[in-house]
Every structure is written in structure tokens, then in C-alpha cells.
Scaffold this motif. Structure first.
Motif, PDB file in Angstrom:
ATOM      1  N   TYR A  66     -33.845   8.087 -33.461  1.00 18.80           N
ATOM      2  CA  TYR A  66     -34.307   9.201 -32.703  1.00 18.80           C
ATOM      3  C   TYR A  66     -34.727  10.190 -33.750  1.00 18.80           C
ATOM      4  O   TYR A  66     -35.663  10.809 -33.633  1.00 18.80           O
ATOM      5  N   ASN A  67     -33.540  10.730 -34.813  1.00 17.08           N
ATOM      6  CA  ASN A  67     -34.290  11.622 -35.729  1.00 17.08           C
ATOM      7  C   ASN A  67     -35.344  11.045 -36.386  1.00 17.08           C
ATOM      8  O   ASN A  67     -36.387  12.106 -36.904  1.00 17.08           O
ATOM      9  N   LEU A  68     -35.690   9.853 -36.634  1.00 17.75           N
ATOM     10  CA  LEU A  68     -36.793   9.328 -37.435  1.00 17.75           C
ATOM     11  C   LEU A  68     -38.111   9.807 -36.633  1.00 17.75           C
ATOM     12  O   LEU A  68     -39.257  10.196 -37.038  1.00 17.75           O
ATOM     13  N   THR A  69     -37.879   9.276 -35.212  1.00 15.88           N
ATOM     14  CA  THR A  69     -39.007   9.786 -34.226  1.00 15.88           C
ATOM     15  C   THR A  69     -39.290  11.221 -34.145  1.00 15.88           C
ATOM     16  O   THR A  69     -40.596  11.554 -34.399  1.00 15.88           O
ATOM     17  N   LEU A  70     -38.141  12.002 -34.290  1.00 14.83           N
ATOM     18  CA  LEU A  70     -38.565  13.650 -34.263  1.00 14.83           C
ATOM     19  C   LEU A  70     -39.411  13.840 -35.446  1.00 14.83           C
ATOM     20  O   LEU A  70     -40.267  15.006 -35.407  1.00 14.83           O
ATOM     21  N   ASN A  71     -39.300  13.321 -36.628  1.00 17.94           N
ATOM     22  CA  ASN A  71     -39.941  13.657 -37.716  1.00 17.94           C
ATOM     23  C   ASN A  71     -41.578  13.549 -37.663  1.00 17.94           C
ATOM     24  O   ASN A  71     -42.244  14.172 -38.531  1.00 17.94           O
ATOM     25  N   PHE A  72     -41.906  12.707 -36.787  1.00 19.66           N
ATOM     26  CA  PHE A  72     -43.295  12.427 -36.506  1.00 19.66           C
ATOM     27  C   PHE A  72     -43.984  13.351 -35.582  1.00 19.66           C
ATOM     28  O   PHE A  72     -45.234  13.257 -35.587  1.00 19.66           O
ATOM     29  N   VAL A  73     -43.245  14.118 -35.012  1.00 21.72           N
ATOM     30  CA  VAL A  73     -43.603  15.246 -34.327  1.00 21.72           C
ATOM     31  C   VAL A  73     -44.575  16.285 -35.064  1.00 21.72           C
ATOM     32  O   VAL A  73     -45.727  16.844 -34.802  1.00 21.72           O
ATOM     33  N   ALA A  74     -43.991  16.542 -36.226  1.00 17.06           N
ATOM     34  CA  ALA A  74     -44.749  17.549 -37.283  1.00 17.06           C
ATOM     35  C   ALA A  74     -45.905  16.823 -37.562  1.00 17.06           C
ATOM     36  O   ALA A  74     -46.955  17.525 -37.645  1.00 17.06           O
ATOM     37  N   VAL A  75     -46.090  15.626 -37.840  1.00 20.85           N
ATOM     38  CA  VAL A  75     -47.200  14.678 -38.284  1.00 20.85           C
ATOM     39  C   VAL A  75     -48.296  14.826 -37.367  1.00 20.85           C
ATOM     40  O   VAL A  75     -49.287  14.992 -37.535  1.00 20.85           O
ATOM     41  N   ALA A  76     -47.696  14.621 -36.168  1.00 19.33           N
ATOM     42  CA  ALA A  76     -48.363  14.375 -34.747  1.00 19.33           C
ATOM     43  C   ALA A  76     -49.130  15.774 -34.332  1.00 19.33           C
ATOM     44  O   ALA A  76     -50.537  15.537 -33.980  1.00 19.33           O
ATOM     45  N   ASN A  77     -48.671  16.684 -34.609  1.00 19.49           N
ATOM     46  CA  ASN A  77     -49.063  18.060 -34.099  1.00 19.49           C
ATOM     47  C   ASN A  77     -50.003  18.773 -35.284  1.00 19.49           C
ATOM     48  O   ASN A  77     -50.474  19.813 -35.227  1.00 19.49           O
ATOM     49  N   TYR A  78     -49.749  18.156 -36.657  1.00 19.11           N
ATOM     50  CA  TYR A  78     -50.410  18.850 -37.774  1.00 19.11           C
ATOM     51  C   TYR A  78     -51.919  18.995 -37.706  1.00 19.11           C
ATOM     52  O   TYR A  78     -52.451  18.153 -37.312  1.00 19.11           O
ATOM     53  N   GLN A  79     -52.499  20.145 -37.837  1.00 22.81           N
ATOM     54  CA  GLN A  79     -54.146  20.128 -37.637  1.00 22.81           C
ATOM     55  C   GLN A  79     -54.492  20.282 -39.024  1.00 22.81           C
ATOM     56  O   GLN A  79     -54.296  21.135 -39.906  1.00 22.81           O
ATOM     57  N   TRP A  80     -55.298  19.314 -39.440  1.00 24.95           N
ATOM     58  CA  TRP A  80     -55.988  19.591 -40.716  1.00 24.95           C
ATOM     59  C   TRP A  80     -57.109  20.282 -40.573  1.00 24.95           C
ATOM     60  O   TRP A  80     -57.987  20.877 -39.517  1.00 24.95           O
ATOM     61  N   GLN A  98     -43.723  21.426 -43.286  1.00 26.36           N
ATOM     62  CA  GLN A  98     -43.443  21.284 -41.845  1.00 26.36           C
ATOM     63  C   GLN A  98     -42.503  19.904 -41.851  1.00 26.36           C
ATOM     64  O   GLN A  98     -41.815  20.097 -40.889  1.00 26.36           O
ATOM     65  N   ILE A  99     -42.912  18.889 -42.481  1.00 28.29           N
ATOM     66  CA  ILE A  99     -41.912  17.790 -42.304  1.00 28.29           C
ATOM     67  C   ILE A  99     -40.636  18.005 -42.744  1.00 28.29           C
ATOM     68  O   ILE A  99     -39.708  17.819 -42.169  1.00 28.29           O
ATOM     69  N   SER A 100     -40.409  18.786 -44.015  1.00 29.91           N
ATOM     70  CA  SER A 100     -39.020  19.089 -44.550  1.00 29.91           C
ATOM     71  C   SER A 100     -38.447  20.009 -43.475  1.00 29.91           C
ATOM     72  O   SER A 100     -37.311  19.856 -43.410  1.00 29.91           O
ATOM     73  N   LEU A 101     -39.098  21.052 -42.988  1.00 30.57           N
ATOM     74  CA  LEU A 101     -38.645  21.994 -41.874  1.00 30.57           C
ATOM     75  C   LEU A 101     -38.079  21.155 -40.594  1.00 30.57           C
ATOM     76  O   LEU A 101     -36.896  21.130 -40.213  1.00 30.57           O
ATOM     77  N   THR A 103     -37.163  17.940 -40.754  1.00 32.69           N
ATOM     78  CA  THR A 103     -36.074  17.172 -41.203  1.00 32.69           C
ATOM     79  C   THR A 103     -34.717  17.892 -41.119  1.00 32.69           C
ATOM     80  O   THR A 103     -33.781  17.405 -40.526  1.00 32.69           O
ATOM     81  N   ALA A 104     -34.880  19.392 -41.724  1.00 38.18           N
ATOM     82  CA  ALA A 104     -33.715  20.188 -41.578  1.00 38.18           C
ATOM     83  C   ALA A 104     -33.321  20.338 -40.091  1.00 38.18           C
ATOM     84  O   ALA A 104     -32.054  20.290 -39.994  1.00 38.18           O
ATOM     85  N   GLN A 105     -34.179  20.455 -39.100  1.00 40.63           N
ATOM     86  CA  GLN A 105     -33.720  20.769 -37.945  1.00 40.63           C
ATOM     87  C   GLN A 105     -33.153  19.708 -37.396  1.00 40.63           C
ATOM     88  O   GLN A 105     -31.991  19.567 -36.610  1.00 40.63           O
ATOM     89  N   THR A 106     -33.690  18.367 -37.683  1.00 43.29           N
ATOM     90  CA  THR A 106     -33.068  17.237 -37.158  1.00 43.29           C
ATOM     91  C   THR A 106     -31.620  16.960 -37.721  1.00 43.29           C
ATOM     92  O   THR A 106     -30.864  16.455 -37.058  1.00 43.29           O
ATOM     93  N   ASN A 107     -31.499  17.386 -39.013  1.00 44.73           N
ATOM     94  CA  ASN A 107     -30.050  17.282 -39.585  1.00 44.73           C
ATOM     95  C   ASN A 107     -28.953  17.968 -38.879  1.00 44.73           C
ATOM     96  O   ASN A 107     -27.961  17.627 -38.475  1.00 44.73           O
ATOM     97  N   ILE A 108     -29.474  19.241 -38.450  1.00 43.36           N
ATOM     98  CA  ILE A 108     -28.633  20.091 -37.791  1.00 43.36           C
ATOM     99  C   ILE A 108     -28.197  19.534 -36.315  1.00 43.36           C
ATOM    100  O   ILE A 108     -27.055  19.328 -36.055  1.00 43.36           O
ATOM    101  N   ALA A 109     -29.262  18.895 -35.748  1.00 40.33           N
ATOM    102  CA  ALA A 109     -29.075  18.647 -34.463  1.00 40.33           C
ATOM    103  C   ALA A 109     -28.302  17.373 -34.436  1.00 40.33           C
ATOM    104  O   ALA A 109     -27.465  17.139 -33.733  1.00 40.33           O
ATOM    105  N   SER A 110     -28.486  16.319 -35.291  1.00 40.54           N
ATOM    106  CA  SER A 110     -27.756  14.920 -35.410  1.00 40.54           C
ATOM    107  C   SER A 110     -26.297  15.386 -35.835  1.00 40.54           C
ATOM    108  O   SER A 110     -25.520  14.551 -35.256  1.00 40.54           O
ATOM    109  N   ASN A 111     -26.240  16.281 -36.631  1.00 39.28           N
ATOM    110  CA  ASN A 111     -24.694  16.414 -37.106  1.00 39.28           C
ATOM    111  C   ASN A 111     -23.901  16.892 -35.906  1.00 39.28           C
ATOM    112  O   ASN A 111     -22.856  16.580 -35.611  1.00 39.28           O
ATOM    113  N   HIS A 112     -24.529  17.872 -34.970  1.00 39.57           N
ATOM    114  CA  HIS A 112     -24.036  18.229 -33.956  1.00 39.57           C
ATOM    115  C   HIS A 112     -23.706  17.140 -32.681  1.00 39.57           C
ATOM    116  O   HIS A 112     -22.720  16.966 -32.310  1.00 39.57           O
ATOM    117  N   ILE A 113     -24.719  16.523 -32.713  1.00 40.19           N
ATOM    118  CA  ILE A 113     -24.658  15.321 -31.904  1.00 40.19           C
ATOM    119  C   ILE A 113     -23.787  14.504 -32.144  1.00 40.19           C
ATOM    120  O   ILE A 113     -22.738  14.017 -31.345  1.00 40.19           O
TER     121      ILE A 113
END
Length: 153
Positions: A66-80, A98-101, A103-113
Motif C-alpha cells: 500500500y505504501n509503495l502504491t501511494l508513492n506512485f500518486v506523486a508520479v501519476a499526478n506530476y505535470q511535466w 514531490q516523491i520524497s514528500l 514518502t515522508a507522509q507515507t512513513n508517518i501514516a504507516s507508523n501510525h497504522i
């Protein structure tokens, strides 16, 4: 167009990462379907350590995916933005940020989960017996029990 249709029907699974928002949604639905049921979770007991460990392994694996999948959101939404001079370097920098951001949010969420989902085994002292030995010494005997400390229960 036909390219969009092809993208939406693309296979998304453990070996094929999602590249578009609809594919990301598909992937999250796949992972949700793998979660242990409420009944399976309710049936866990402190005495069944293999069952508890298997449950934790399953949920941990799903969370990792799930965390890996969330990381693709930034990539999918990125506008060149190809119209700016020097855009390639800037775009890659912005994408990296954007990806590192995310990732940081994902880590916060996954630690809580992880804290919420992972039952812990607590040892609790159940009985203490004092035995009088023949030579006058006293011997203390302790009886412990493993208790599942599950925040959900």
C-alpha cells in the motif's frame, strides 16, 4: 483515446506497478481484498502464536505494498512543463521533491497504522506462590500468562 483505454486495461498486480490514478485505485482495491476479515481477526487468540504471526506478516506485507502504491500518486499526478527553459532539470528536481514528500507522509501514516494494527503480547503476572521449604527457606514461584494487547479490542 485508444492510448487511454490501453492504459486503463493494463494489468496491475504485484509485478506491474500502477502508473495512472485509476490503476492506483485498482491496486488499492486489490490490496484491500487481501486484508484478513473481521472474523479472522476476531478469532486470533494469545495461545495461537503461529496464527498471530501469520496475521501480522500478512498485514505488514499489504501495508508495505500500500505504501509503495501511494508513492506512485506523486508520479501519476506530476505535470511535466516542457515550455520552460531548463525545464528538464527543474522538472526532475520537482518530481524528486514531490516523491520524497509523499514518502515522508507515507512513513508517518504507516507508523501510525502499524501501531494501531499490530497486537502486542504482554506478559502479565497471574499468580505468585510462596513455598516453605523443609530447611526453613522460602521459595517464590511466579506464573505468567501471555496476553494480547490489541488496541482494536
Amino acid at each position: 483515446g485508444s492510448a487511454d483505454d490501453a492504459a486503463e486495461t493494463a494489468v496491475v498486480d504485484d509485478s506491474n506497478p500502477p502508473l495512472t490514478m485509476p490503476q492506483i485505485q485498482t491496486r488499492i482495491r486489490q490490496l484491500l481484498a487481501r486484508l484478513p476479515t473481521k472474523e479472522e481477526t476476531a478469532a486470533l487468540t494469545p495461545d495461537d502464536l503461529p496464527g498471530l504471526e501469520a496475521w501480522c506478516r500478512t498485514v505488514r506485507g499489504i501495508l508495505r505494498n500500500y505504501n509503495l502504491t501511494l508513492n506512485f500518486v506523486a508520479v501519476a499526478n506530476y505535470q511535466w512543463e516542457p515550455d520552460r527553459p531548463g525545464h528538464t532539470g527543474q522538472s526532475l528536481g520537482a518530481l524528486r521533491n514531490q516523491i520524497s514528500l509523499s514518502t515522508a507522509q507515507t512513513n508517518i501514516a504507516s507508523n501510525h497504522i502499524g501501531r494501531v494494527l499490530t497486537p502486542t503480547l504482554d506478559r502479565q503476572l497471574m499468580k505468585k506462590r510462596t513455598v516453605q521449604l523443609e530447611n526453613g527457606d522460602k521459595e517464590e514461584i511466579y506464573v505468567y500468562e501471555n496476553v494480547v494487547n490489541d488496541p482494536e479490542m
